[in-house]
Design a protein around this motif. Structure first.
Motif, short mmCIF file in Angstrom:
data_model
loop_
_atom_site.label_atom_id
_atom_site.label_comp_id
_atom_site.label_asym_id
_atom_site.label_seq_id
_atom_site.Cartn_x
_atom_site.Cartn_y
_atom_site.Cartn_z
N ASP A 137 34.18 32.60 41.14
CA ASP A 137 35.59 32.20 42.40
C ASP A 137 36.85 33.50 41.90
O ASP A 137 37.50 33.67 42.99
CB ASP A 137 36.00 30.26 41.95
CG ASP A 137 34.64 30.20 42.90
OD1 ASP A 137 34.02 30.90 43.48
OD2 ASP A 137 34.18 28.86 42.32
N SER A 138 37.27 33.39 40.36
CA SER A 138 38.12 33.61 40.13
C SER A 138 37.84 35.41 40.84
O SER A 138 39.06 36.28 41.20
CB SER A 138 38.30 33.85 38.81
OG SER A 138 39.29 34.80 38.23
N ALA B 239 32.95 37.73 50.27
CA ALA B 239 34.39 37.68 50.73
C ALA B 239 34.74 38.48 50.26
O ALA B 239 36.19 38.49 51.40
CB ALA B 239 34.33 37.12 48.73
N TYR C 147 32.22 33.56 36.48
CA TYR C 147 34.11 33.86 36.63
C TYR C 147 34.48 34.21 38.60
O TYR C 147 34.78 34.78 38.77
CB TYR C 147 34.27 34.06 35.76
CG TYR C 147 34.77 33.77 34.54
CD1 TYR C 147 35.41 32.69 34.34
CD2 TYR C 147 33.78 34.27 33.78
CE1 TYR C 147 35.42 31.77 32.78
CE2 TYR C 147 34.28 34.60 32.37
CZ TYR C 147 34.93 32.43 32.25
OH TYR C 147 34.37 32.88 30.72
N GLY D 280 28.00 36.96 46.37
CA GLY D 280 29.42 36.59 46.42
C GLY D 280 30.33 36.99 47.28
O GLY D 280 31.44 36.28 48.30
N LYS E 39 36.71 36.38 43.56
CA LYS E 39 37.38 36.88 44.52
C LYS E 39 38.88 36.43 44.93
O LYS E 39 38.55 37.46 46.02
CB LYS E 39 36.21 35.28 44.98
CG LYS E 39 34.61 35.42 45.92
CD LYS E 39 34.34 33.91 46.65
CE LYS E 39 33.28 33.97 46.31
NZ LYS E 39 32.01 33.16 47.01
N ALA E 40 39.40 35.91 44.33
CA ALA E 40 40.68 36.01 44.62
C ALA E 40 41.06 36.95 44.21
O ALA E 40 41.40 37.41 45.37
CB ALA E 40 41.01 34.73 43.84
#
Length: 407
Positions: free
Chosen positions: A222-223, A259, A220, A255, A225-226
């Motif tokens: 990517d989640s 970010a 998860y 990552g 990161k946001a």
């Protein structure tokens, strides 16, 4: 809450500001004596002539009007939801005496007073009113409560103080703490938070992220990161000076580090200035390298205080750049030189553990003896096996060990 009665402490403060800071009657001190002499009607031609009496009467009327305006202004600053400003009123209709005008005198005093009041409650639109930046207290506590870490004291104080005193920093301050568990990394991070912010780790300007707790699943990323970028942005928008602490940083996915590197590198993003932010990364990486240097100095008969930042920081960089399954090695933090200081936490020796035990007894208000301190220290595990020089747990479990001595 409307225009209720001013609380006693605030009322007294306002009165003192009115009389002391105005440069009018209070500063001259001419009101007290004549009123003692003349208690009844003012006699024409006496020491208080009619003309002077009327002048003082007008002056007192101005004071009353200003007092009301002070209170209205303060109420608007503190309780914004109850504030109803009337823009059509003009300043010349409110105050006949230029020397008593609110913009010239009262504005500065009321800003100070409202900021002081807000420091005790949550009446600010941002968290800035609870920022204290007590560098003197931070230095005193580091010297008195952090044991065996001469490099940490030197680097943290100089880095934080220089950053806060800089009128226009080029970038956010980024410090990376390295060393074995129990050597004081979390302790120093909490101390920094408590001396920069009145609410410490509970401040709205401070965010703490624990790798395995907040970002446990790499699927998860990517989640994460946001979410992480959003939380950092919102905190910086709320507070001009923010503190972000990343515990177990070596377990962060590379990552995530990449970010957020933009927040540490560039000055602003979308009209939000990140240059007043402080990032602290706490990691066990480099602990073995730091311990080897400390052991070499001890075997050579040299004091640990002779260990320099230049020696340890260079070795730390080399170890962190080695290919490994850690976020540091795979991210761009090191390659782009975004970390300002690598702060090494040295391993703790027997006498340092005794000092930690003493602090634990004092924190609980308990009496102690040298024999008790020795017994607590002897309960810890020391390495290497031959020398038994360094505490394998640092001071991490000392406070629990003293439970054996409680009745």
């Amino acid at each position: 809450m409307g225009q209720g009665r001013l609380p006693a402490p605030l009322g007294l403060a306002c009165c003192l500001l009115l009389l002391g800071g105005s440069g009018g009657l209070g500063s001259r001190g001419t009101l007290h004596g004549p009123w003692e002499e003349e208690q009844g009607p003012v006699a024409e031609g006496g020491p208080w002539g009619r003309a002077r009496y009327e002048a003082v009467k007008k002056h007192l009327g101005a004071v009353g009007a200003l007092s009301k305006q002070y209170w209205q202004y303060l109420a608007c600053k503190v309780w914004q939801e109850d504030c109803k400003e009337e823009e059509e009123e003009k300043e010349e209709d409110l105050l006949p005496f230029p020397g008593w005008s609110l913009p010239l005198v009262g504005q500065d005093y009321l800003e100070i007073l409202s900021a002081w009041y807000c420091s005790f409650g949550k009446c600010c639109k941002t968290g800035d009113c609870r920022i204290v930046n007590n560098i003197t207290g931070l230095e005193a506590d580091l010297n008195g409560q952090l044991h065996g870490q001469h490099l940490v004291k030197e680097v943290v104080i100089r880095a934080v103080q220089g950053f806060l005193q800089s009128p226009r920093p080029q970038k956010a301050l980024v410090l990376s703490f390295h060393g074995w568990s129990g050597t004081g990394k979390n302790f120093v991070a909490r101390m920094v938070a408590s001396h920069l912010y009145r609410d410490g780790l509970k401040s709205e300007c401070v965010r703490v992220f624990i790798s395995l707790f907040h970002f446990p699943h790499h699927n998860y990323v990517d989640s994460y990161k946001a979410q992480l970028k959003k939380q950092i942005s919102e905190t910086v928008q709320l507070c001009k000076q923010s503190l972000f602490i990343f515990d177990e940083a070596e377990k962060l996915h590379f990552g995530l580090l990449d970010a957020i590197k933009s927040f540490m590198a560039r000055s602003d993003e979308g009209h939000v200035d990140y240059r007043r932010s402080i990032f602290l990364f706490l990691s066990n990486l480099g602990g073995n390298t730091i311990n080897e240097v400390a052991l070499d100095f001890w075997r050579a008969g040299r004091a640990r205080e002779e260990i320099s930042m230049e020696l340890l920081e260079q070795r730390l960089r080399l170890e962190l750049l080695e290919p490994a399954e850690n976020g540091y090695a795979r991210s761009h933090l090191l390659k782009e030189n975004l970390i300002d200081f690598f702060v090494p936490f040295l391993p703790l020796e027997y006498h340092h553990v005794k000092l930690c035990a003493r602090d634990a007894f004092l924190a609980r208000g308990l009496p102690y003896t040298e024999a008790a301190l020795d017994e607590v220290a002897s309960m810890m595990v020391f390495v290497p096996r031959e020398e038994k020089l360094f505490s394998a747990q640092g001071c991490k479990s000392v406070s629990q060990r003293i439970n054996y001595f409680l009745p």
